[in-house]
Design a protein around this motif. Structure first.
Motif, PDB file in Angstrom:
ATOM      1  N   HIS A 149      -6.815 -11.325 -21.139  1.00  0.00           N
ATOM      2  CA  HIS A 149      -5.978 -11.638 -19.948  1.00  0.00           C
ATOM      3  C   HIS A 149      -6.986 -12.261 -18.849  1.00  0.00           C
ATOM      4  N   TYR A 150      -6.736 -13.734 -18.673  1.00  0.00           N
ATOM      5  CA  TYR A 150      -7.439 -14.203 -17.647  1.00  0.00           C
ATOM      6  C   TYR A 150      -6.632 -14.823 -16.237  1.00  0.00           C
ATOM      7  N   PHE A 151      -7.267 -14.604 -15.183  1.00  0.00           N
ATOM      8  CA  PHE A 151      -6.683 -14.800 -13.978  1.00  0.00           C
ATOM      9  C   PHE A 151      -7.571 -15.581 -13.095  1.00  0.00           C
ATOM     10  N   GLU A 152      -7.777 -16.678 -13.423  1.00  0.00           N
ATOM     11  CA  GLU A 152      -8.413 -17.574 -12.883  1.00  0.00           C
ATOM     12  C   GLU A 152      -8.226 -18.094 -11.600  1.00  0.00           C
ATOM     13  N   ARG A 153      -9.248 -18.339 -10.532  1.00  0.00           N
ATOM     14  CA  ARG A 153      -8.871 -18.776  -9.143  1.00  0.00           C
ATOM     15  C   ARG A 153      -7.852 -18.017  -8.506  1.00  0.00           C
ATOM     16  N   SER A 154      -7.830 -16.610  -8.834  1.00  0.00           N
ATOM     17  CA  SER A 154      -6.863 -15.813  -8.054  1.00  0.00           C
ATOM     18  C   SER A 154      -7.811 -14.685  -7.177  1.00  0.00           C
ATOM     19  N   TYR A 155      -7.148 -13.803  -6.526  1.00  0.00           N
ATOM     20  CA  TYR A 155      -7.724 -12.585  -5.856  1.00  0.00           C
ATOM     21  C   TYR A 155      -7.780 -11.800  -7.035  1.00  0.00           C
ATOM     22  N   ASP A 156      -8.556 -10.613  -6.853  1.00  0.00           N
ATOM     23  CA  ASP A 156      -8.770  -9.566  -8.101  1.00  0.00           C
ATOM     24  C   ASP A 156      -7.550  -9.015  -8.125  1.00  0.00           C
ATOM     25  N   HIS A 157      -6.584  -8.616  -7.298  1.00  0.00           N
ATOM     26  CA  HIS A 157      -5.318  -7.836  -7.462  1.00  0.00           C
ATOM     27  C   HIS A 157      -4.227  -8.727  -8.185  1.00  0.00           C
ATOM     28  N   ALA A 158      -4.599  -9.741  -8.987  1.00  0.00           N
ATOM     29  CA  ALA A 158      -3.565 -10.696  -9.592  1.00  0.00           C
ATOM     30  C   ALA A 158      -3.325  -9.851 -10.979  1.00  0.00           C
ATOM     31  N   MET A 159      -4.603  -9.189 -11.346  1.00  0.00           N
ATOM     32  CA  MET A 159      -4.635  -8.315 -12.676  1.00  0.00           C
ATOM     33  C   MET A 159      -4.060  -7.251 -12.703  1.00  0.00           C
ATOM     34  N   LEU A 160      -3.587  -6.702 -11.644  1.00  0.00           N
ATOM     35  CA  LEU A 160      -2.930  -5.363 -11.583  1.00  0.00           C
ATOM     36  C   LEU A 160      -1.797  -4.951 -12.359  1.00  0.00           C
ATOM     37  N   PRO A 161      -0.714  -6.085 -12.114  1.00  0.00           N
ATOM     38  CA  PRO A 161       0.455  -5.961 -13.012  1.00  0.00           C
ATOM     39  C   PRO A 161       0.232  -6.020 -14.488  1.00  0.00           C
ATOM     40  N   ALA A 162      -0.870  -6.665 -15.050  1.00  0.00           N
ATOM     41  CA  ALA A 162      -0.990  -6.745 -16.396  1.00  0.00           C
ATOM     42  C   ALA A 162      -1.555  -5.312 -16.789  1.00  0.00           C
ATOM     43  N   TYR A 163      -2.329  -4.838 -16.035  1.00  0.00           N
ATOM     44  CA  TYR A 163      -3.132  -3.590 -16.091  1.00  0.00           C
ATOM     45  C   TYR A 163      -2.195  -2.451 -16.062  1.00  0.00           C
ATOM     46  N   GLU A 164      -1.150  -2.551 -15.322  1.00  0.00           N
ATOM     47  CA  GLU A 164      -0.051  -1.397 -15.282  1.00  0.00           C
ATOM     48  C   GLU A 164       0.845  -1.580 -16.788  1.00  0.00           C
ATOM     49  N   LYS A 165       0.940  -2.735 -17.146  1.00  0.00           N
ATOM     50  CA  LYS A 165       1.899  -3.092 -18.242  1.00  0.00           C
ATOM     51  C   LYS A 165       0.945  -2.315 -19.377  1.00  0.00           C
ATOM     52  N   ILE A 166      -0.392  -2.424 -19.610  1.00  0.00           N
ATOM     53  CA  ILE A 166      -1.008  -2.114 -20.690  1.00  0.00           C
ATOM     54  C   ILE A 166      -1.159  -0.651 -20.744  1.00  0.00           C
ATOM     55  N   LEU A 167      -1.101   0.102 -19.464  1.00  0.00           N
ATOM     56  CA  LEU A 167      -1.183   1.659 -19.504  1.00  0.00           C
ATOM     57  C   LEU A 167       0.414   1.973 -19.987  1.00  0.00           C
ATOM     58  N   ARG A 226     -13.035 -14.198  -0.929  1.00  0.00           N
ATOM     59  CA  ARG A 226     -12.796 -13.066  -1.948  1.00  0.00           C
ATOM     60  C   ARG A 226     -11.713 -11.985  -1.642  1.00  0.00           C
ATOM     61  N   TYR A 227     -11.182 -12.163  -0.637  1.00  0.00           N
ATOM     62  CA  TYR A 227     -10.181 -11.278  -0.104  1.00  0.00           C
ATOM     63  C   TYR A 227      -8.940 -11.779   0.589  1.00  0.00           C
ATOM     64  N   PRO A 228      -7.897 -11.339   0.758  1.00  0.00           N
ATOM     65  CA  PRO A 228      -6.771 -11.788   1.417  1.00  0.00           C
ATOM     66  C   PRO A 228      -6.812 -11.727   2.662  1.00  0.00           C
ATOM     67  N   ASP A 229      -6.060 -12.184   3.673  1.00  0.00           N
ATOM     68  CA  ASP A 229      -6.228 -12.216   5.257  1.00  0.00           C
ATOM     69  C   ASP A 229      -6.108 -10.734   5.695  1.00  0.00           C
ATOM     70  N   ASN A 230      -5.007 -10.059   4.863  1.00  0.00           N
ATOM     71  CA  ASN A 230      -5.062  -8.534   5.549  1.00  0.00           C
ATOM     72  C   ASN A 230      -5.984  -7.495   5.469  1.00  0.00           C
ATOM     73  N   PHE A 231      -7.040  -8.181   4.656  1.00  0.00           N
ATOM     74  CA  PHE A 231      -8.294  -7.299   4.601  1.00  0.00           C
ATOM     75  C   PHE A 231      -9.445  -7.770   5.373  1.00  0.00           C
ATOM     76  N   ARG A 232      -9.197  -8.605   6.417  1.00  0.00           N
ATOM     77  CA  ARG A 232      -9.934  -8.990   7.310  1.00  0.00           C
ATOM     78  C   ARG A 232     -10.310  -8.084   8.354  1.00  0.00           C
ATOM     79  N   LYS A 233     -10.771  -6.921   8.178  1.00  0.00           N
ATOM     80  CA  LYS A 233     -10.753  -5.995   9.279  1.00  0.00           C
ATOM     81  C   LYS A 233     -12.021  -6.131   9.985  1.00  0.00           C
ATOM     82  N   PHE A 234     -13.202  -6.246   9.248  1.00  0.00           N
ATOM     83  CA  PHE A 234     -14.494  -6.294  10.117  1.00  0.00           C
ATOM     84  C   PHE A 234     -14.685  -7.399  10.714  1.00  0.00           C
ATOM     85  N   GLN A 235     -15.140  -7.736  11.728  1.00  0.00           N
ATOM     86  CA  GLN A 235     -15.242  -9.012  12.870  1.00  0.00           C
ATOM     87  C   GLN A 235     -16.753  -8.991  13.050  1.00  0.00           C
TER      88      GLN A 235
END
Length: 502
Positions: free
Chosen positions: A284-302, A326-335
């Motif tokens: 399963h490939y999730f190109e040009r996406s954030y890393d969490h794009a693969m989480l639904p496929a991972y959950e289905k595998i389990l 490499r991260y969504p805006d809601n993870f922009r914690k450190f300034q």
């Protein structure tokens, strides 16, 4: 001297030498920035892995542009000075120069042949060590051509390579094995290893995490490190790593449902990683996406796992440059504390670690919810330089304490059989010992009871005969047998150099 006396039209000679001058400029850039010469390894990566090459240019485009601008100015002025000028030509002096060169190369070849024998090895050794200007570039390009042909041969051998499993346990142990391959993630910026910013808040409090404090990569290049961490062969034998079936193929042969999930681009020129992925039953490939794009496929595998054993390999984008992407805006914690490039880069990099922490915690949480006995192993392919000191280095591929050190840990579910829990307890004894990522496949095969001819208990972290690693690695300049460093003190020292986020 040969070029000086071979023609009276030096303008034409130096115009024809433009490619060599460009290569010499690149060579000088590598020497000044990485203390390394332009070898076949660099040429090979530039020509066969456009992703690594483009990332390098994106990282260093300013100094590259400056060097090329200075080169264009000097070269243009030099050619202008030679235009329509004629020089004294001497066939005798040209012949003498050519004979001197042949004598020098011949003497070195004779020395090489006495060590390696008269054959292909002597020729390759001469080509690899010839770093003269300009003829050395021809040697390196020739060696690159040979390496490319060799890589195609490796790929061909992988397709027909056989896996020989000599024993496999029938006892209940690990139902689901998850191997997460990180990217450019160094321990210096993980609060799990003592970094002052809370970049791994979930893992810091997660039960069942066995932290490995001194883990080293086998190469600061993804295309080498990933195959190595999934192989039972040592990094000193790259040919065997490249041409043999990986851990993925071994678990498939053992009857596991094997899955490969990747957020990395599918790069047909990126070495053998796509061929390792092809060993899995499901990809399963999730190109040009954030890393969490693969989480639904991972959950289905389990969820669809049933009673079958599973081996899930996940290749994330992690902390790959450009960090801010490499991260969504809601993870922009450190300034950044200031407007300096270092503070901005460090803040962005810390946010990538924060996001990776959330990704890893999500994978663990879903494993817990599955109620299956499980192991999750995380290891980054290599570390990263982020303007840490006076050298001003950014990125990887350098071979130092920042890009050879990697983040790594093993998580175990709380429902593993008691004998396995006793073996896992040995990981606490290994925490401070030098460990290579090449030990991970031996460790996993040992704990899951899937043994092949290539399994070596000296590399199994849970074996009584485990031997701490000397951290050998492959660099652009060749194989290096050891590297001495201590990650945890470096992590604390690095924390003092980086400004605390507001």
């Amino acid at each position: 001297m040969l070029l000086r006396f071979i023609s009276s039209n030096q303008f034409k000679v130096h115009a024809l030498l433009l490619p060599f001058y460009l290569l010499a400029t690149i060579d000088l850039f590598l020497v000044l920035n990485f203390n390394s010469r332009l070898t076949a390894a660099y040429v090979f990566i530039a020509l066969t892995n456009y992703k690594e090459a483009s990332d390098f240019v994106a990282t260093y485009w300013r100094p590259v542009a400056l060097v090329l601008s200075l080169f264009a100015l000097c070269y243009g002025l030099g050619l202008a000075g030679l235009y329509k000028r004629r020089f004294y030509k001497s066939r005798a002096l040209a012949l003498l120069s050519a004979c001197t060169l042949l004598l020098g190369y011949g003497a070195y070849f004779y020395k090489t042949a006495t060590l390696n024998g008269l054959g292909q090895g002597a020729v390759l050794d001469l080509a690899a060590k010839d770093q003269s200007t300009p003829f050395g570039y021809l040697s390196q390009i020739g060696l690159t051509t040979y390496l490319h042909a060799q890589s195609q041969e490796h790929i061909s051998k992988r397709r027909t390579a056989q896996v020989n499993i000599i024993s496999q346990t029938n006892e209940p142990n690990v139902d689901t094995l998850v191997f997460v391959i990180g990217e450019s993630s160094r321990p210096h910026n993980w609060s799990l290893y003592g970094y002052h910013n809370p970049t791994t808040p979930n893992l810091d409090r997660q039960k069942g995490v066995f932290r490995l404090d001194n883990v080293c990569t086998t190469s600061p290049y993804t295309s080498v490190a990933v195959p190595s961490m999934l192989s039972l062969s040592p990094i000193s034998n790259w040919d065997l790593i490249a041409s043999s079936q990986s851990l993925v193929g071994i678990y498939r042969k053992a009857g596991y449902d094997t899955h490969w999930l990747s957020v990395q681009e599918v790069d047909s020129f990126g070495g053998i990683i796509p061929h390792i992925a092809a060993e899995a039953q499901h990809r399963h490939y999730f190109e040009r996406s954030y890393d969490h794009a693969m989480l639904p496929a991972y959950e289905k595998i389990l969820l669809d796992g049933g009673t079958r054993k599973q081996a899930i390999f996940i290749h994330i984008k992690g902390s790959h440059f450009d960090y801010a992407r490499r991260y969504p805006d809601n993870f922009r914690k450190f300034q950044p504390a200031t407007n300096s490039a270092k503070d901005q880069i460090t803040a962005d990099y810390d946010n990538t670690i924060l996001y990776t922490d959330w990704i890893l915690n999500s994978l663990i949480t879903q494993l817990q919810a599955s109620k299956r006995s499980a192991l999750l192993v995380y290891a980054s392919d290599h570390g990263e330089n982020i303007l840490d000191d006076h050298r001003g280095l950014l990125g990887h591929g350098i071979g130092n304490e920042y890009d050879l050190a990697v983040s790594s840990f093993i998580w175990a579910s709380d429902n593993l059989p008691a004998p396995l829990n006793l073996r896992l307890a040995k990981l606490k004894d290994r925490a401070d010992q030098p460990i290579s990522i090449s030990s991970l496949p031996h460790t996993l095969l040992g704990i899951t009871g899937v043994l092949t001819n290539d399994y070596n208990s000296a590399h199994d972290l849970m074996s009584d005969t485990f031997i701490p690693s000397t951290c050998p690695y492959l660099l652009g300049s060749g194989y290096v047998p050891s590297f001495q460093f201590s990650i945890r003190p470096a992590a604390k020292a690095s924390g003092q150099l980086v400004h605390q986020a507001d």
